[in-house]
Design an enzyme around this catalytic site. Structure first.
Site, mmCIF file in Angstrom:
data_model
loop_
_atom_site.group_PDB
_atom_site.id
_atom_site.type_symbol
_atom_site.label_atom_id
_atom_site.label_comp_id
_atom_site.label_asym_id
_atom_site.label_seq_id
_atom_site.Cartn_x
_atom_site.Cartn_y
_atom_site.Cartn_z
ATOM 1 N N GLY A 94 6.652 -1.449 -1.723
ATOM 2 C CA GLY A 94 5.623 -2.395 -2.143
ATOM 3 C C GLY A 94 4.682 -1.805 -3.171
ATOM 4 N N THR A 105 0.793 -1.229 0.000
ATOM 5 C CA THR A 105 0.000 0.000 0.000
ATOM 6 C C THR A 105 0.826 1.281 0.000
ATOM 7 O OG1 THR A 105 -0.181 -0.047 2.419
ATOM 8 C CG2 THR A 105 -1.945 -1.115 1.162
ATOM 9 N N SER A 106 2.122 1.182 0.203
ATOM 10 C CA SER A 106 2.960 2.385 0.207
ATOM 11 C C SER A 106 4.402 1.992 -0.072
ATOM 12 C CB SER A 106 2.864 3.123 1.553
ATOM 13 O OG SER A 106 3.454 2.350 2.587
ATOM 14 N N TYR A 144 15.465 -4.830 14.915
ATOM 15 C CA TYR A 144 15.127 -4.777 13.492
ATOM 16 C C TYR A 144 16.271 -5.347 12.653
ATOM 17 C CZ TYR A 144 14.030 -2.807 8.895
ATOM 18 O OH TYR A 144 13.764 -2.648 7.553
#
Length: 251
Positions: free
Chosen positions: A20, A16-17, A151
Site C-alpha cells: 500500500g 502505511t506500509s 485467510y
C-alpha cells in the site's frame, strides 16, 4: 513534467506500509491526489511524511463502516470524485484446522471480505464513470497453504467479488480487477514468523526457495502493476486477476 495521474484522485486503503505504501508513493509521484488509510496514527503520519506530492492520511479501520464513511467524508471535503480505488487493507494470521476460532474467522473475514465489500460499495457514489477499482488478492486464494485456510478462503472470495462487480458496474464502465501477489517482503508477511529477526529471515528464505525466480518480491514491484491497472493503459482489462508472484502459482 506532467505525471500520468495528474489531476486524478486516488484512494489507497492500508497505505502505511508494504504494498500500500509503495503504491501510494508511486501514485503521488505521478501527480495524483492520494488518500491513504491506516489504523495507527503514528504510522499513518510517518507514511504521509515519507511521500512527495499531495497525500492525505485518514486514520481508519476498514473493517468498520463508520471509519469507511469518515474516509469518504475526507475525500469529499477536497474532491467531487475518485478516479482510482485500491482496496488494499487486510491481513490475517495462521491457525490450522482444529485450532480455528470464531475470533480468528471474524478478524480475517472482517478485514479481507467485509472491509473490501463496503470500501467499494460506499465509494460508488464518488467513483467517476470509467474509474478503476483494484482489489488485493493473493496467490493463497488459488493454492493450498497449511494453517492458512481462513485467510486463503477470504482471498478466494475477493477474487470472485471482482468478477461479479465487473458485471454490476458495467453500465458505468468501471473496471474491477485483482492484484494477487506471491511472497512480498512486507511487515505483514515477516511478522507471521514472530518477532525474532532470525525466524523472519528463515521464513523469507523458505518462501524464496519455492518461487521459480528464486526470491521474494519488493513491494514496489507489485505497486508498478497496480499503477498499470489504475491507468488508461489497461482500459480493456476488467474482471481479471494479475499474479505478481515470480511464477509461484503458475508453474
Amino acid at each position: 513534467m506532467t505525471g500520468k495521474f495528474e489531476n486524478k484522485v486516488v484512494v489507497v486503503t492500508g497505505g502505511t506500509s508494504g504494498i500500500g505504501l509503495a503504491t501510494a508513493a508511486r501514485f503521488a509521484a505521478q501527480g495524483a491526489s492520494v488518500f491513504i488509510t491506516g489504523r495507527r496514527q503514528k504510522e499513518l503520519d510517518a507514511a504521509v511524511e515519507s511521500m512527495k506530492g499531495r497525500v492525505v492520511g485518514v486514520r481508519a479501520d476498514m473493517s468498520k463502516l463508520a471509519d469507511i464513511d469518515r474516509l469518504y467524508d475526507a475525500v469529499q471535503q477536497k474532491h467531487a470524485h475518485i478516479d482510482v480505488l485500491f482496496a488494499n487493507a487486510g491481513g490475517g494470521s495462521m491457525l490450522p484446522l482444529g485450532a480455528i476460532t470464531e475470533e480468528h474467522y471474524e478478524d480475517t473475514f472482517g478485514r479481507n471480505v467485509k472491509g473490501v465489500i463496503f470500501t467499494v460499495q460506499k465509494a460508488i457514489p464518488l467513483l467517476r464513470d470509467g474509474a478503476s477499482v483494484i482489489l488485493t488478492g493473493s496467490t493463497a486464494g488459488s493454492t493450498g497453504t497449511a494453517a492458512f485456510s481462513v485467510y486463503s478462503a477470504s482471498k478466494a472470495a475477493v477474487r470472485n467479488l471482482a468478477r461479479s462487480w465487473t458485471l454490476d458496474l458495467k453500465e458505468r464502465g468501471i473496471r474491477v480487477n485483482v492484484i494477487s501477489p506471491g511472497p512480498v517482503k512486507t511487515p505483514g508477511l515477516v511478522e507471521l514468523a514472530g518477532p525474532e529477526q532470525a525466524q523472519q529471515q528463515a521464513l523469507l528464505d523458505y518462501m524464496a526457495a519455492n518461487v521459480p525466480i528464486g526470491r521474494v518480491a519488493d513491494p514496489d514491484e507489485v505497486a508498478k502493476v497496480v499503477l498499470f491497472l489504475g491507468s488508461d493503459d489497461s482500459s480493456f482489462v476488467a474482471g481479471a486477476e494479475f499474479f505478481v508472484d515470480g511464477g509461484l502459482a503458475q508453474v
